[in-house]
Design an enzyme around this catalytic site. Structure first.
Site, mmCIF file in Angstrom:
data_model
loop_
_atom_site.group_PDB
_atom_site.id
_atom_site.type_symbol
_atom_site.label_atom_id
_atom_site.label_comp_id
_atom_site.label_asym_id
_atom_site.label_seq_id
_atom_site.Cartn_x
_atom_site.Cartn_y
_atom_site.Cartn_z
ATOM 1 N N ASP A 165 -1.056 2.062 -3.523
ATOM 2 C CA ASP A 165 0.162 1.283 -3.399
ATOM 3 C C ASP A 165 0.999 2.021 -2.970
ATOM 4 O O ASP A 165 1.230 2.788 -3.317
ATOM 5 C CB ASP A 165 0.169 0.894 -4.826
ATOM 6 C CG ASP A 165 0.231 1.308 -5.910
ATOM 7 O OD1 ASP A 165 1.142 2.671 -5.972
ATOM 8 O OD2 ASP A 165 0.213 0.761 -7.053
ATOM 9 N N ASP B 142 5.260 2.797 -2.600
ATOM 10 C CA ASP B 142 6.206 2.343 -3.638
ATOM 11 C C ASP B 142 7.142 3.206 -2.221
ATOM 12 O O ASP B 142 7.093 4.341 -1.854
ATOM 13 C CB ASP B 142 6.539 2.970 -4.711
ATOM 14 C CG ASP B 142 5.670 2.779 -5.744
ATOM 15 O OD1 ASP B 142 5.407 1.771 -6.068
ATOM 16 O OD2 ASP B 142 5.219 3.288 -6.592
ATOM 17 N N ASP C 131 7.250 13.425 -12.979
ATOM 18 C CA ASP C 131 6.872 13.341 -13.724
ATOM 19 C C ASP C 131 6.372 14.866 -13.406
ATOM 20 O O ASP C 131 6.713 16.024 -13.849
ATOM 21 C CB ASP C 131 5.235 13.014 -14.590
ATOM 22 C CG ASP C 131 5.514 12.020 -13.503
ATOM 23 O OD1 ASP C 131 5.541 12.435 -12.142
ATOM 24 O OD2 ASP C 131 4.584 10.966 -14.102
#
Ligand code: ATP
Ligand code: MG
Length: 455
Positions: free
Chosen positions: A73, A75, A149
């Protein structure tokens, strides 16, 4: 001497970048082909940029494009607020309560647009173990990079200038095939223990090494996963199981010490020696399906993972004198009662699991109207696939699997022939037994018999 000098210069550069200066990586160096970005994601970036905002493709998509993997996907990250983003698109909705995002829809595709946000700064709510409870302030692009992260997940690609913006040496880590946490790994795991699962999943998916400083706290901090809401752990485990690399992930989780007692689901997978073969086969088939772009039914997957628990209890109840079908029904109730809450399996998957399991003994009845009745079952396909999996794991006769395949695909004459040729069911597993034996003794057998009466 030269090496020392190079190291010094590198340290200086890293410091400068930590202070907020990112590296700009140009097309020749990063090699991302703009054509691989879907029109929808390009449109979102271009529209926001034309309106005077910054907008970049971000996160896993940039990482995957750099590696040459097709992203799942796309973003987008921007300095525009959700209220500023929404009016630019015909089909866009603002979602989320704590941190609001915009979903921009183009046909069946959705692009998630998030506003740059800042990491925990001590003023945000944390639980007793340091776990961040909210993560909801807007920030600069540098803040946004720092709260992500891993270095390889903190890259921003501007499709207009075809530049990658890299605050934490993510491009270098991609080249070195290393997964490295941004900031102090231990603190970042405390803030959000799910990052331990993410580390394992992403490293397994990409075939990357986990950097030693990022890897070593995991075994020690694994207990913290117990404080994460089960629904969130379930979501992450589901991502892991449907990543197309579940077998590699499971092996890594085991290697990192992230199982026993921490992740009930993993105990289910790893702590049943008799079921391990079946579960591993189910997972490798799931991986093949995901990689071939096929749909994964979550109910089916969980039916596989918990099957041996059901089987064990089913055998015990029968040994205690309960009848075959009511005993299965009772075993299913018990296992679901125990595991649904613990694993946070959503209700909607539970009905599928029960149907798939209850169908298994029905496949053994190959006389009279029973097989025709089974053909009308709504979940026949899933039930049959499960039987085939049992066959592949040598837990059901290959002949039975083939017979059902043929029976499902035959015309009426063919079905009549198959029925006439079907072998008699194994002793004690035939059509409904007329003679009812009383349960021998003990509360288990009694409860199984009780459930027989109610079913
Ligand atoms: P996948 O390919 O599985 O989607 P991903 O890295 O894109 O992997 P997402 O869950 O889609 O994973 O998250 C998108 C981005 O959000 C990540 O790349 C990362 O930058 C950031 N992110 C997600 N979860 C966390 C987290 N727990 N802590 C910090 N940053 C996170
Ligand atoms: Mg993603």
């Amino acid at each position: 001497m030269i090496k020392r000098f190079v190291e010094k210069v590198q340290t200086l550069f890293t410091r400068r970048r930590r202070a907020g200066k990112p590296r700009q990586v140009l097309r020749d160096e990063h090699g991302i082909q703009r054509e691989r970005v879907p029109r929808s994601a390009l449109r979102v970036c271009e529209t926001l940029q034309k309106a005077g905002h910054h907008a970049y493709i971000v996160g896993g998509a940039v990482r995957d494009l750099l590696i040459g993997v097709t992203p799942k996907d796309f973003d987008v990250a921007t300095d525009a607020t959700p209220e500023q983003v929404k009016p630019h698109f015909r089909r866009a909705i603002i979602i989320g309560r704590r941190f609001r995002l915009v979903h921009v829809m183009f046909g069946s595709e959705t692009i998630e647009v998030s506003t740059f946000r800042a990491a925990a700064n001590g003023e945000q709510a944390v639980d007793a173990h340091g776990r961040m409870l909210a993560d909801n302030v807007f920030g600069t692009q540098a803040d946004d990079a720092a709260r992500r992260d891993f270095t390889i997940n903190a890259l921003y690609y501007d499709p207009t200038t075809e530049t990658v913006i890299d605050y934490h040496d993510g491009v270098k880590d991609i080249r070195r095939r290393r997964l490295r946490m941004i900031g102090d790994p231990q603190g970042r795991y405390r803030e959000d223990p799910v990052r331990m699962l993410r580390a394992v999943r992403i490293a397994a998916k990409l075939g990357f090494e986990i950097d030693e400083a990022t890897r070593s706290p995991i075994a020690r901090l694994a207990d913290l996963l117990g404080n994460v809401p089960p629904a969130r752990v379930f979501d992450e485990m589901l991502k892991l199981l449907t990543s197309g690399h579940s077998v590699a992930c499971i092996l890594r989780l085991r290697a990192e010490g992230l199982h026993h007692g921490l992740l009930p689901l993993l105990d289910v997978i790893l702590e049943q020696p008799e079921g391990e073969r079946f579960v591993m086969l189910a997972l490798s088939r799931t991986d093949e399906r995901v990689r071939a772009g096929k749909h994964i039914a979550v109910g089916f997957l969980f039916a596989c993972l918990l099957w041996h628990e059901v089987l064990k209890r089913w055998k015990e109840l029968q040994a205690a004198g309960a009848h075959r079908i009511p005993a299965l029904d009772a075993a299913i109730d018990e296992v679901l009662g125990r595991q649904t809450e613990k694993l946070a399996i959503q209700r909607r998957f539970v009905a599928d699991m029960r149907d798939i399991w209850m169908m298994q003994p029905r496949f053994e009845r190959r006389s009279g109207r029973a097989p025709h009745a089974l053909l009308a079952h709504l979940r026949l396909r899933a039930g049959y696939d499960f039987l085939a999996l049992r066959g592949a794991a040598d837990e059901a006769p290959a002949e039975l699997v083939t017979w059902w395949h043929d029976f499902m695909h035959a015309d009426e004459d063919g079905r009549a022939r198959l029925l006439a040729a079907a072998p008699a069911p194994p002793k004690g597993e035939g059509p409904r037994r007329r003679r009812r034996r009383r349960p021998k003794s003990g509360s288990e057998a009694a409860s199984a018999a009780g459930s027989a009466a109610s079913s």
